[in-house]
Design a protein around this motif. Structure first.
Motif, short mmCIF file in Angstrom:
data_model
loop_
_atom_site.label_atom_id
_atom_site.label_comp_id
_atom_site.label_asym_id
_atom_site.label_seq_id
_atom_site.Cartn_x
_atom_site.Cartn_y
_atom_site.Cartn_z
N GLU A 102 3.52 1.00 24.89
CA GLU A 102 3.35 1.72 23.89
C GLU A 102 2.43 2.81 24.13
N ARG A 105 4.45 5.51 25.69
CA ARG A 105 5.21 6.24 24.91
C ARG A 105 4.56 7.46 24.41
N GLU A 106 3.50 7.20 23.52
CA GLU A 106 2.53 8.03 22.90
C GLU A 106 1.90 9.06 23.85
N TYR A 172 10.56 1.60 30.46
CA TYR A 172 10.90 1.52 29.13
C TYR A 172 9.78 2.25 28.28
N GLU A 176 13.38 4.85 28.63
CA GLU A 176 13.93 4.33 27.81
C GLU A 176 13.17 3.99 26.51
N PRO A 177 12.49 5.18 25.93
CA PRO A 177 11.48 5.23 25.00
C PRO A 177 12.10 4.45 23.52
N GLU A 178 13.33 4.55 23.38
CA GLU A 178 13.82 3.87 22.24
C GLU A 178 14.24 2.42 22.35
N ARG A 179 14.11 1.84 23.40
CA ARG A 179 14.49 0.46 23.76
C ARG A 179 13.54 -0.40 22.88
N ASP A 180 14.41 -1.36 22.43
CA ASP A 180 13.39 -2.61 21.84
C ASP A 180 12.89 -3.44 23.16
#
Lengths: 203, 203
Positions: A102, A105-106, A172, A176-180
């Motif tokens: 997370e 991603r930020e 991830y 692939e930042p949108e991946r669950d």
């Protein structure tokens, strides 16, 4: 030791100014790379006068080193909060892995900046990872002491666990930042749990 | 697809020339970084005329991409030989980890070059790791099929295992090249074995 040394601001206003400079630096170094980045552009985006910049930093190099240290500290603080209250060592691992992805991603520029640090300031680069690894190993050693983790070699294990997070963050967090990430975090944590914990503690 | 495309040499002499260029490029890019590296210096050290260089490569950028691909292929071939004949999946992991660290010790510039690739050619950087991860996952899937590895999510596991090797290589290949790696490789492999293998298969 802080890269800022004695220049760490003592007032709230000074800390806000420093924060603005570091945030602008994160964007500028991330977007343009160290060599193309300019102090004028950073101070402009931060809304800070160049003279003010030089109260805190001697050079672009020193700012870069301070930014790497700052990102490391913020990441550690973020992870620290994320794992607070975890009921077991393996829950620390699960939450740590998820929060790390997370955070990446930020902070889309984190890897670019830390990896470029290898070329700009190899010592800061090494310190960044060594400091993390030391903290990781201390945590593992404590978990061994309480019996939550099997006794054994903890230095290599710490390094391995760090590598897991860093690579999961690369794929991830960045690519692939949108991946669950739930199934991936669960799959990896299951491997870590069986790898680390005494057999009898597992359901 | 090869970065050289249709220019892959067809004669033994051509392949030797290409090898000389790539070996000189590994040293030059590793020592000076992409931006400071010069084609003239690479051809000089390779003992190859500049005109000959341009038979194979259009530019320094293209050479860099080809070098990253070449290092990846050589590493995979090195690991392939190292794990040939391993009696079990976990022996593949142990030998792979150890050999990876050895390869890094022999190719001190590998990380520098691959990490700089993120800035010079982000697509080649991503392909480098994605190709590795795909091969890793295929191997794990086969081991799940034979029952050597517990069924479960294999993509995240592959990525995690790759991260373990890469980080062990950073610390013990580059930063501590004299360190005795046996206890570390054993400690990490034990964690991986317990993490991956069915309980009943362990002694």
């Amino acid at each position: 030791m802080s890269a800022l040394g004695e220049k760490t601001p003592k007032t709230a206003r000074g800390r806000r100014t420093l924060r603005k400079i570091l945030d602008a630096a994160e964007l500028e170094f991330g977007a343009r790379g160290f060599h193309e980045a300019s102090v004028a552009s950073i101070t402009g985006n931060a809304g800070v006068a160049q003279g003010t910049f030089y109260i805190y930093f001697e050079s672009k190099e020193q700012l870069f080193g301070a930014l790497v240290e700052d990102l490391g500290l913020r990441l550690r603080s973020y992870l620290h909060e994320a794992v607070a209250g975890a009921g077991s060592r393996i829950e620390v691992e699960r939450r740590g892995l998820r929060s790390f992805i997370e955070f990446v991603r930020e902070h889309g520029n984190l890897y670019r900046i830390v990896m470029e640090c290898q070329f700009v300031d190899p010592e800061a680069f090494r310190a960044y990872f060594m400091d993390f690894a030391d903290a990781y190993q201390e945590g593992l050693d404590r978990a061994v002491a309480t019996g939550e983790v099997r006794a054994g070699e903890t230095e290599g294990r710490s390094w391995a666990l760090m590598g897991i997070s860093l690579f999961a963050g690369l794929r991830y967090g960045i690519w692939e930042p949108e991946r669950d990430i739930d199934p991936l975090v669960d799959g990896i944590t299951d491997m870590i749990e069986r790898g680390l914990c005494p057999q009898e503690s597992r359901p």
